[in-house]
Enzyme design. Structure first.
Site, PDB file in Angstrom:
ATOM      1  N   SER A  41      29.648  44.659  37.737  1.00  0.00           N
ATOM      2  CA  SER A  41      31.008  45.284  37.883  1.00  0.00           C
ATOM      3  C   SER A  41      30.527  46.749  38.859  1.00  0.00           C
ATOM      4  CB  SER A  41      31.617  45.699  36.811  1.00  0.00           C
ATOM      5  OG  SER A  41      33.136  45.842  36.980  1.00  0.00           O
ATOM      6  N   ASP A  67      34.942  39.510  36.745  1.00  0.00           N
ATOM      7  CA  ASP A  67      34.207  40.384  36.492  1.00  0.00           C
ATOM      8  C   ASP A  67      33.055  40.074  35.564  1.00  0.00           C
ATOM      9  OD1 ASP A  67      33.204  43.096  35.038  1.00  0.00           O
ATOM     10  OD2 ASP A  67      34.931  43.728  36.229  1.00  0.00           O
TER      11      ASP A  67
END
Length: 573
Positions: A327, A442
């Site tokens: 991320s 993500d």
């Protein structure tokens, strides 16, 4: 031959009854499911035990093969494949019955059975990786491996000079098995031996070197043609993907490009861009299991703390050999691997999230709450010039694949798309779809602190930077107090919020991703790594990019204190 389970007299008697078999590298000795009618002892070489395509054990010179199934009457439970050109002593049941009448033979086999059964476990794990004992340098493309790389690389790896064809005694130069025995005898003279195939010809020495090594380094010069040569084709048949590395040599000031054309036909486990002595040293550390990784957790704006940590490491002269992240941590890792100064990365992050407000524009909430177009444009502006495979330092980024229900590892391709996919918070941003139709969100959903992916790619220690404080999160608010939509609308208009209010979306996402980080925290320090968790103020969250400079300073001060306290002394030295 020295068989580890017998005394010398018993070994001599055993050899009188058996048959000598020679196996070439990659040749299968035992197949899973077949009858165990023969007992083997390794006279020279090395074997891999393979289950489901994974190497789960290694059998070395002097060890028996298949004794449990042979004596129990069971079928073979795994494939056994020669990992080097090897030689075994084979005894079928008739030969064994004759050998078993001799003193010392049965006692030796019973000793081996006891040790193997004592070590048996219900679920067999993959063999733990170990640094190679012998590395062979193979010319890739159309140019020979030159001394400018071979000699300093061998020195960086073990300090010993590389072995080459001219070192072979004259009477052995046309004898492949004689060359193999000579190379085997040299193996113990250094922790890691480097064999240097200088030319492109498929000589007896080159073939023997390929068959007697643990790791194959394909060494190419980007100024030459990238097509596979004959030696490379042979190497690709002999070495499993995890035992292949690619080295790409270039001039010190030359830009890196065209790496994909070299990677695609060779599928290396790792590739190394080499232009300077520092690059050679990095490759040596990564091959020998001494490479230092920097692993950065996801956490949105909190990832600005990573940049302060990177700055402190730079000032202390700590050399990072590989970066990894998830991320926001992936975005920072990729920028650092590109060679950007940590404070320049902070400036670019502020431009994306503060000055341009790339994540502040709402859209019709069908695919996501936020309009992704401004964010994509800013990522392309700051990362669009990079391909992951062209970065000077190796890097990995982690996304979650909804197609495979697991981790997706970014190691090649557009850097901006890797950043975008790894940070696609579900619900806030639409997922990224790859050219093959794989759906990515993500990476923090499944692995917010990618220690395992890093350790799959390289041996050696890692500095692991987590962003999750370990205190328990408890609320004073009650579920029954959660307001309805009209009350929520009124509170938004009046900008009214109770400190004990029910948590909001971003806070819940942040805490959700922290679950995988906390599990990783517990394991990090037990695997030869160093865990660093900067003290993030509890009032700061995923979207507080305006606090980037403050967070960077927090990371810097914390890392400086850790360095001054000697935290890194063991892993850096």
């Amino acid at each position: 031959m020295t068989l580890n389970i017998f005394d010398d007299a018993a070994e001599t008697r055993l050899a009188q009854h058996g048959e000598i078999r020679h196996l070439e590298r990659g040749e299968r000795l035992v197949a899973a499911g077949e009858a165990a009618d023969t007992l083997y002892f390794v006279r020279s070489g090395r074997f891999h035990v393979v289950v489901g395509g994974a190497v789960i054990a290694e059998i070395s010179e002097g060890d028996p093969i298949g004794e449990i199934a042979f004596f129990s009457g069971a079928r073979r439970t795994a494939d056994v494949v020669a990992a080097r050109d090897s030689e075994v002593l084979a005894l079928d049941r008739t030969a064994w019955e004759g050998a078993a009448q001799m003193p010392g033979v049965v006692d030796g086999v019973l000793k081996s059975l006891s040790e193997r059964l004592g070590a048996a476990v219900p679920h067999v794990p993959r063999l733990a990786a170990a640094p190679p004992k012998v590395v062979v340098l193979v010319p890739a493309g159309g140019k020979a491996v030159e001394a400018d790389f071979a000699k300093p690389f061998a020195k960086a790896l073990s300090g010993a000079a590389p072995l080459r064809a001219r070192d072979i005694p004259a009477d052995l130069r046309d004898d492949p098995r004689g060359i193999a025995r000579w190379l085997l005898a040299r193996e113990g003279e250094a922790d890691t031996r480097v064999i240097w195939i200088e030319g492109l010809e498929e000589t007896a020495f080159a073939v023997a070197a390929l068959r007697q090594s643990d790791l194959c380094m394909l060494v190419g010069d980007v100024r030459s043609a990238s097509a596979l040569n004959g030696l490379e084709r042979l190497a690709l048949t002999l070495y499993r993907p995890e035992a292949r590395h690619l080295v790409l040599l270039r001039e010190p000031e030359a830009p890196i490009s065209g790496t994909a054309a070299w990677i695609e036909p060779r599928a290396p486990h790792l590739h190394h861009h080499v232009a300077t002595q520092a690059d050679i040293s990095r490759a040596g550390r990564l091959v020998s299991g001494r490479g230092l990784g920097l692993i950065l957790a996801g956490g949105g704006a909190l990832c600005c703390a990573h940049l302060g940590i990177a700055r402190a490491l730079d000032e202390a002269g700590v050399q990072i050999d590989m970066y990894g992240g998830t991320s926001g941590g992936a975005a920072m890792a990729i920028a650092l691997a590109a060679g950007l100064d940590p404070m320049e990365v902070l400036r670019r992050s502020q431009d994306i999230f503060v000055r341009s407000g790339a994540l502040k524009k709402l859209t019709i909430p069908i695919h996501a709450l936020l309009d992704h177009h401004p964010f994509d444009s800013r990522l392309q502006e700051h990362y669009g010039m990079y391909l992951l495979e062209d970065l000077p330092v190796p890097v990995l980024a982690v996304s979650t694949s909804l197609t495979r229900n697991g981790i997706y590892l970014h190691r090649t391709g557009d850097a901006w798309k890797a950043v975008r996919a790894s940070g696609s918070l579900p619900g806030l941003l639409p997922p990224v779809v790859t050219d093959s139709g794989e759906v990515l969100i993500d990476g923090g959903i499944v692995d917010n602190l990618p220690i395992a992916p890093m350790q799959e790619l390289k041996l050696g220690p890692n500095i692991v930077v987590g962003l999750s404080q370990l205190q328990e999160w408890r609320l004073q608010s009650r579920y029954e107090s959660l307001p309805g939509r009209l009350d929520l609308a009124r509170d938004l208009v009046l900008r009214r919020r109770d400190p004990q209010d029910f948590p909001r979306i971003m806070q819940l996402l942040q805490k959700s991703m922290a679950v995988t980080s906390r599990r990783a925290h517990a394991a990090a320090c037990m695997q030869g790594n160093v865990l660093v968790v900067p003290p993030i103020p509890p009032e700061l969250g995923l979207m507080d990019w305006h606090a980037g400079e403050r967070l960077a300073e927090i990371g810097y001060a914390h890392m400086r204190a850790q360095i001054d306290a000697g935290l890194l002394e063991e892993i850096v030295t």
